[in-house]
Design an enzyme around this catalytic site. Structure first.
Site, PDB file in Angstrom:
ATOM      1  N   HIS A  91      -7.350  -2.966   5.349  1.00 42.94           N
ATOM      2  CA  HIS A  91      -6.950  -1.892   5.174  1.00 42.94           C
ATOM      3  C   HIS A  91      -7.376  -1.216   3.603  1.00 42.94           C
ATOM      4  O   HIS A  91      -8.249   0.296   3.973  1.00 42.94           O
ATOM      5  CB  HIS A  91      -5.245  -1.842   5.029  1.00 42.94           C
ATOM      6  CG  HIS A  91      -4.765  -0.377   3.910  1.00 42.94           C
ATOM      7  ND1 HIS A  91      -5.041  -0.330   2.624  1.00 42.94           N
ATOM      8  CD2 HIS A  91      -4.016   0.066   4.758  1.00 42.94           C
ATOM      9  CE1 HIS A  91      -4.095   0.942   2.408  1.00 42.94           C
ATOM     10  NE2 HIS A  91      -4.003   1.083   3.633  1.00 42.94           N
ATOM     11  N   ASN A  92      -8.139  -1.662   3.099  1.00 44.58           N
ATOM     12  CA  ASN A  92      -8.759  -1.151   1.843  1.00 44.58           C
ATOM     13  C   ASN A  92     -10.139   0.030   2.131  1.00 44.58           C
ATOM     14  O   ASN A  92     -10.831   0.273   2.148  1.00 44.58           O
ATOM     15  CB  ASN A  92      -8.683  -1.904  -0.067  1.00 44.58           C
ATOM     16  CG  ASN A  92      -7.629  -1.444  -0.496  1.00 44.58           C
ATOM     17  OD1 ASN A  92      -6.735  -1.461   0.256  1.00 44.58           O
ATOM     18  ND2 ASN A  92      -7.651  -1.633  -2.051  1.00 44.58           N
ATOM     19  N   SER A  97       0.766  -1.109   0.070  1.00 44.66           N
ATOM     20  CA  SER A  97      -0.064  -0.041   0.378  1.00 44.66           C
ATOM     21  C   SER A  97       0.622   0.919   0.489  1.00 44.66           C
ATOM     22  O   SER A  97       1.857   1.188   0.364  1.00 44.66           O
ATOM     23  CB  SER A  97      -0.688   0.274   1.287  1.00 44.66           C
ATOM     24  OG  SER A  97      -1.218   1.245   1.037  1.00 44.66           O
ATOM     25  N   GLU A 156     -10.734   2.371   3.906  1.00 42.96           N
ATOM     26  CA  GLU A 156     -10.104   3.409   3.444  1.00 42.96           C
ATOM     27  C   GLU A 156     -11.075   3.777   2.763  1.00 42.96           C
ATOM     28  O   GLU A 156     -11.102   5.156   2.397  1.00 42.96           O
ATOM     29  CB  GLU A 156      -8.589   2.561   2.758  1.00 42.96           C
ATOM     30  CG  GLU A 156      -8.106   3.815   1.187  1.00 42.96           C
ATOM     31  CD  GLU A 156      -7.438   3.619   0.605  1.00 42.96           C
ATOM     32  OE1 GLU A 156      -5.683   2.707   0.498  1.00 42.96           O
ATOM     33  OE2 GLU A 156      -7.545   3.455  -0.881  1.00 42.96           O
ATOM     34  N   LYS A 213      -4.686  -6.831   4.082  1.00 35.71           N
ATOM     35  CA  LYS A 213      -4.654  -5.454   2.394  1.00 35.71           C
ATOM     36  C   LYS A 213      -6.152  -5.150   2.553  1.00 35.71           C
ATOM     37  O   LYS A 213      -6.105  -4.089   2.338  1.00 35.71           O
ATOM     38  CB  LYS A 213      -3.658  -5.832   1.517  1.00 35.71           C
ATOM     39  CG  LYS A 213      -4.095  -4.946   0.445  1.00 35.71           C
ATOM     40  CD  LYS A 213      -3.315  -3.726   1.310  1.00 35.71           C
ATOM     41  CE  LYS A 213      -3.252  -2.692  -0.053  1.00 35.71           C
ATOM     42  NZ  LYS A 213      -3.667  -2.088  -1.555  1.00 35.71           N
TER      43      LYS A 213
HETATM   44  P1  NBP Z   1      -1.993  -3.042 -13.738  1.00 34.86           P
HETATM   45  O1  NBP Z   1      -2.569  -3.233 -12.780  1.00 34.86           O
HETATM   46  O2  NBP Z   1      -2.142  -1.592 -14.409  1.00 34.86           O
HETATM   47  O3  NBP Z   1      -1.094  -3.693 -14.393  1.00 34.86           O
HETATM   48  C1  NBP Z   1      -0.241  -3.548 -15.547  1.00 34.86           C
HETATM   49  C2  NBP Z   1       0.812  -4.559 -15.393  1.00 34.86           C
HETATM   50  O4  NBP Z   1       0.247  -6.424 -15.184  1.00 34.86           O
HETATM   51  C3  NBP Z   1       1.747  -4.088 -16.462  1.00 34.86           C
HETATM   52  O5  NBP Z   1       3.142  -5.147 -16.269  1.00 34.86           O
HETATM   53  C4  NBP Z   1       0.666  -5.767 -17.479  1.00 34.86           C
HETATM   54  O6  NBP Z   1       1.812  -6.033 -18.730  1.00 34.86           O
HETATM   55  C5  NBP Z   1       1.315  -6.167 -16.212  1.00 34.86           C
HETATM   56  N1  NBP Z   1      -0.166  -7.970 -16.907  1.00 34.86           N
HETATM   57  C6  NBP Z   1      -1.423  -7.992 -17.072  1.00 34.86           C
HETATM   58 BR1  NBP Z   1      -2.671  -6.151 -17.574  1.00 34.86          BR
HETATM   59  N2  NBP Z   1      -1.573  -8.461 -17.922  1.00 34.86           N
HETATM   60  C7  NBP Z   1      -0.736  -9.467 -17.916  1.00 34.86           C
HETATM   61  C8  NBP Z   1      -0.700 -10.976 -18.354  1.00 34.86           C
HETATM   62  N3  NBP Z   1      -1.220 -11.858 -18.707  1.00 34.86           N
HETATM   63  N4  NBP Z   1       0.939 -11.773 -17.515  1.00 34.86           N
HETATM   64  C9  NBP Z   1       1.728 -10.834 -17.666  1.00 34.86           C
HETATM   65  N5  NBP Z   1       1.369  -9.416 -17.521  1.00 34.86           N
HETATM   66  C10 NBP Z   1      -0.154  -8.896 -17.523  1.00 34.86           C
HETATM   67  O7  NBP Z   1      -0.494  -1.697 -12.550  1.00 34.86           O
HETATM   68  P2  NBP Z   1      -0.098  -1.107 -11.481  1.00 34.86           P
HETATM   69  O8  NBP Z   1      -1.311  -0.271 -11.151  1.00 34.86           O
HETATM   70  O9  NBP Z   1       1.412  -1.088 -11.464  1.00 34.86           O
HETATM   71  O10 NBP Z   1      -0.535  -2.010 -10.523  1.00 34.86           O
HETATM   72  C11 NBP Z   1      -0.042  -3.538 -10.536  1.00 34.86           C
HETATM   73  C12 NBP Z   1      -0.588  -4.035  -9.084  1.00 34.86           C
HETATM   74  O11 NBP Z   1      -0.256  -3.509  -7.872  1.00 34.86           O
HETATM   75  C13 NBP Z   1      -2.460  -4.422  -9.069  1.00 34.86           C
HETATM   76  O12 NBP Z   1      -2.252  -5.453  -8.367  1.00 34.86           O
HETATM   77  C14 NBP Z   1      -2.739  -3.197  -8.222  1.00 34.86           C
HETATM   78  O13 NBP Z   1      -4.224  -3.739  -7.409  1.00 34.86           O
HETATM   79  C15 NBP Z   1      -2.174  -3.572  -7.114  1.00 34.86           C
HETATM   80  N6  NBP Z   1      -1.547  -1.871  -6.619  1.00 34.86           N
HETATM   81  C16 NBP Z   1      -1.834  -1.447  -7.150  1.00 34.86           C
HETATM   82  C17 NBP Z   1      -1.369   0.342  -5.984  1.00 34.86           C
HETATM   83  C18 NBP Z   1      -1.631   1.535  -7.570  1.00 34.86           C
HETATM   84  O14 NBP Z   1      -2.019   2.306  -6.392  1.00 34.86           O
HETATM   85  N7  NBP Z   1      -1.746   1.707  -8.629  1.00 34.86           N
HETATM   86  C19 NBP Z   1      -1.813   0.175  -4.854  1.00 34.86           C
HETATM   87  C20 NBP Z   1      -1.579  -0.884  -4.799  1.00 34.86           C
HETATM   88  C21 NBP Z   1      -1.637  -2.279  -5.012  1.00 34.86           C
HETATM   89  P3  NBP Z   1       1.806  -5.256 -19.799  1.00 34.86           P
HETATM   90  O15 NBP Z   1       3.044  -4.033 -20.182  1.00 34.86           O
HETATM   91  O16 NBP Z   1       2.706  -6.027 -21.085  1.00 34.86           O
HETATM   92  O17 NBP Z   1       0.439  -4.469 -20.816  1.00 34.86           O
END
Ligand code: NBP
Length: 493
Positions: free
Chosen positions: A191-192, A134, A195, A188
């Site tokens: 936590h959400n 988080s 939030e 987590k």
């Molecule tokens: P995203 O949730 O937008 O995911 C994008 C990533 O997933 C890219 O690297 C993409 O690859 C990859 N991906 C996908 Br979409 N489908 C795939 C598949 N079938 N096989 C392999 N890779 C795949 O990115 P994020 O916002 O950085 O979040 C990452 C994780 O962390 C998520 O689970 C999210 O819920 C969690 N999270 C996010 C936050 C936040 O603030 N954003 C906070 C806490 C946790 P590509 O480049 O080839 O499309």
């Protein structure tokens, strides 16, 4: 090719979106060599040539090459979209793993998926960690709150890296082992959910200030700045101060221009579903999720606003006093929300054998994450004093705090009803509080009604047994003289 000679990376990460890239740079800053890979392989080179330029980060162009770059046991963090993508990726990685290697899912996975993944991977001789992460982009880069759970044997292998990159609060890392299976993702999820509740409470205070008191955005922002110096001191209050003050290019506040339909990705809903599954009254988070659902009915609300009248707020009292009451209402409701969240954690810990450490969970949430606040220190203290504490409301500190906040809280909720301002979370919190502190409640009547129409039986209050009731656990009364003495089987919902 002999990939093994390249096995120099301390840890690997797959998923070069916002979270993955920032977490890699954080690990690099802390002295670790990180290998990276991404489904769209061109992003690997782009990352190495830009954000990761000049670092020790190494990139791979295939899963095989990536796995070969890692020191044993391999530690592989997945930061990809939660859901089927995680399973697909694990299936691709497995052929290149050796016994004892560790897969760490850092995405927002649903906890039952993590339970299943741990069982499946352990059956193959690998270890699995489901870790809540988080703090968004900034947290990942400079210190997130990390909530790892899963295969216990993985913890000694990853502890040093995880605690090094995590946020710190009073010198303590906001990262500790949470428990087995999906415990990390369960925590987590809570936590959400919390939030969601915190944001809904703040949004209700905003509605009071805007529609009840007629304050402008700078005045509201200044009020939040004041609140951030007191018991509400927290990241969400701090950013609300800034968001309210933010001006569009025309110099006008941006918030009233934002469409009033709140989005959601599901973790609040999962929390509410888990609360219903466990029969725990987590009303505030439930109301926060439903409030987002109601916000999404924009067209219907617009039609209703023309048809359904209500009072128009016109404030004539002491504004300073009302704002103090509002601060107390927010604080008291927040105490209720965390109390409810911890009730759910307690039940999950028992049901899933997570063996959760409640003090350390509050510590993990104290820095780096979105709900970080000074308030969480009081929760850590409460559970350090008594780790078997039934409820936060029964801790002396919180009992005193909520008692003190009560008069202002009640004035706000009554005023909201008179003004016609929706306050689902603040009022639900007060109703929970009043229900919780009532030894003799109104459910006697519900039980009577259930027995009347469905012969569902009831139990008798201690001391109220009579000759007919005595020796009977579950009683059915022939209420009308027409019903028989047959009762339905008893059950607890
Ligand atoms: P995203 O949730 O937008 O995911 C994008 C990533 O997933 C890219 O690297 C993409 O690859 C990859 N991906 C996908 Br979409 N489908 C795939 C598949 N079938 N096989 C392999 N890779 C795949 O990115 P994020 O916002 O950085 O979040 C990452 C994780 O962390 C998520 O689970 C999210 O819920 C969690 N999270 C996010 C936050 C936040 O603030 N954003 C906070 C806490 C946790 P590509 O480049 O080839 O499309």
């Amino acid at each position: 090719m002999d990939f093994f000679r390249f096995a120099s990376a301390d840890i690997g990460l797959i998923g070069l979106a916002v979270m993955g890239q920032n977490l890699i740079l954080n690990m690099n800053d802390n002295g670790y060599t990180v290998a990276c890979f991404n489904r769209t392989v061109s992003k690997v080179d782009h990352f190495l040539e830009n954000e990761a330029k000049g670092t020790k980060v190494v990139g791979a162009h295939s899963i095989q090459e990536f796995c070969a770059m890692l020191k044993r046991p391999r530690k592989i963090v997945l930061l990809v979209k939660a859901g089927p993508a995680v399973d697909a990726l694990i299936a691709e990685i497995i052929p290149y793993l050796e016994k004892g290697d560790i897969i760490i899912d850092g995405g927002n996975s649903h906890f039952p998926d993590s339970d299943r993944r741990m069982a499946e991977l352990e059956a193959k001789g690998f270890l699995f960690v489901g870790s809540g992460v988080s703090g968004g982009e900034e947290g990942a880069r400079y210190g997130p709150s990390l909530m790892p759970g899963g295969s216990k044997d993985a913890w000694p292998e990853i502890k040093e890296i995880f605690q090094a990159i995590a946020a710190k609060s009073d010198g303590e890392p906001c990262c500790d082992w949470v428990g087995t299976g999906g415990a990390g993702h369960y925590v987590k999820m809570i936590h959400n959910g919390i939030e969601y509740g915190d944001m809904q409470l703040i949004a209700e205070a905003y509605a009071f200030m805007e529609h009840g008191l007629g304050m402008n955005y700078d005045e509201m922002s200044q009020t939040l700045a004041e609140w951030n110096k007191g018991v509400l001191d927290s990241f969400l209050i701090e950013i609300t101060r800034d968001v309210l003050a933010f001006k569009d290019t025309d110099g006008k506040p941006i918030v009233p221009k934002i469409l009033d339909c709140a989005g959601q990705k599901g973790t609040g809903k999962w929390t509410a579903i888990s609360a219903l599954d466990f029969g725990q009254p987590v009303t505030l988070i439930g109301e926060a999720v439903f409030a987002r659902c109601l916000s999404a009915l924009k067209n219907e609300r617009e039609k209703a606003s023309l048809k359904l009248g209500g009072p128009k707020p016109n404030f004539e009292g002491d504004r300073k006093q009302f704002l103090q009451d509002l601060e107390q209402a927010l604080y008291a409701s927040k105490i209720v929300s965390y109390t409810q969240g911890y009730m759910l954690l307690r039940e999950a810990s028992k049901a899933f054998n997570y063996d959760l450490n409640f003090a350390s969970i509050a510590l993990m949430w104290r820095g780096g994450c979105i709900i970080r606040s000074v308030f969480l220190k009081d929760i850590t203290n409460a559970y350090r004093k008594n780790k078997e504490l039934d409820s936060l409301l029964l801790d002396d500190f919180f009992a005193k705090a909520i008692t003190k906040a009560q008069p202002g809280w009640r004035r706000v909720v009554s005023q909201g009803a008179l003004w016609g301002i929706a306050q689902p979370a603040t009022s639900a919190a007060l109703s929970f509080f009043d229900g919780y502190r009532t030894a003799k409640g109104s459910a006697s009547l519900i039980q009577g009604l259930r027995d009347y129409f469905g012969a569902h039986t009831f139990k008798v209050m201690p001391g109220q047994e009579n000759d007919v009731f005595k020796d009977k656990e579950d009683i059915h009364v022939n209420w009308t003289g027409r019903g028989g003495s047959v009762s339905a089987s008893t059950y607890i919902a």
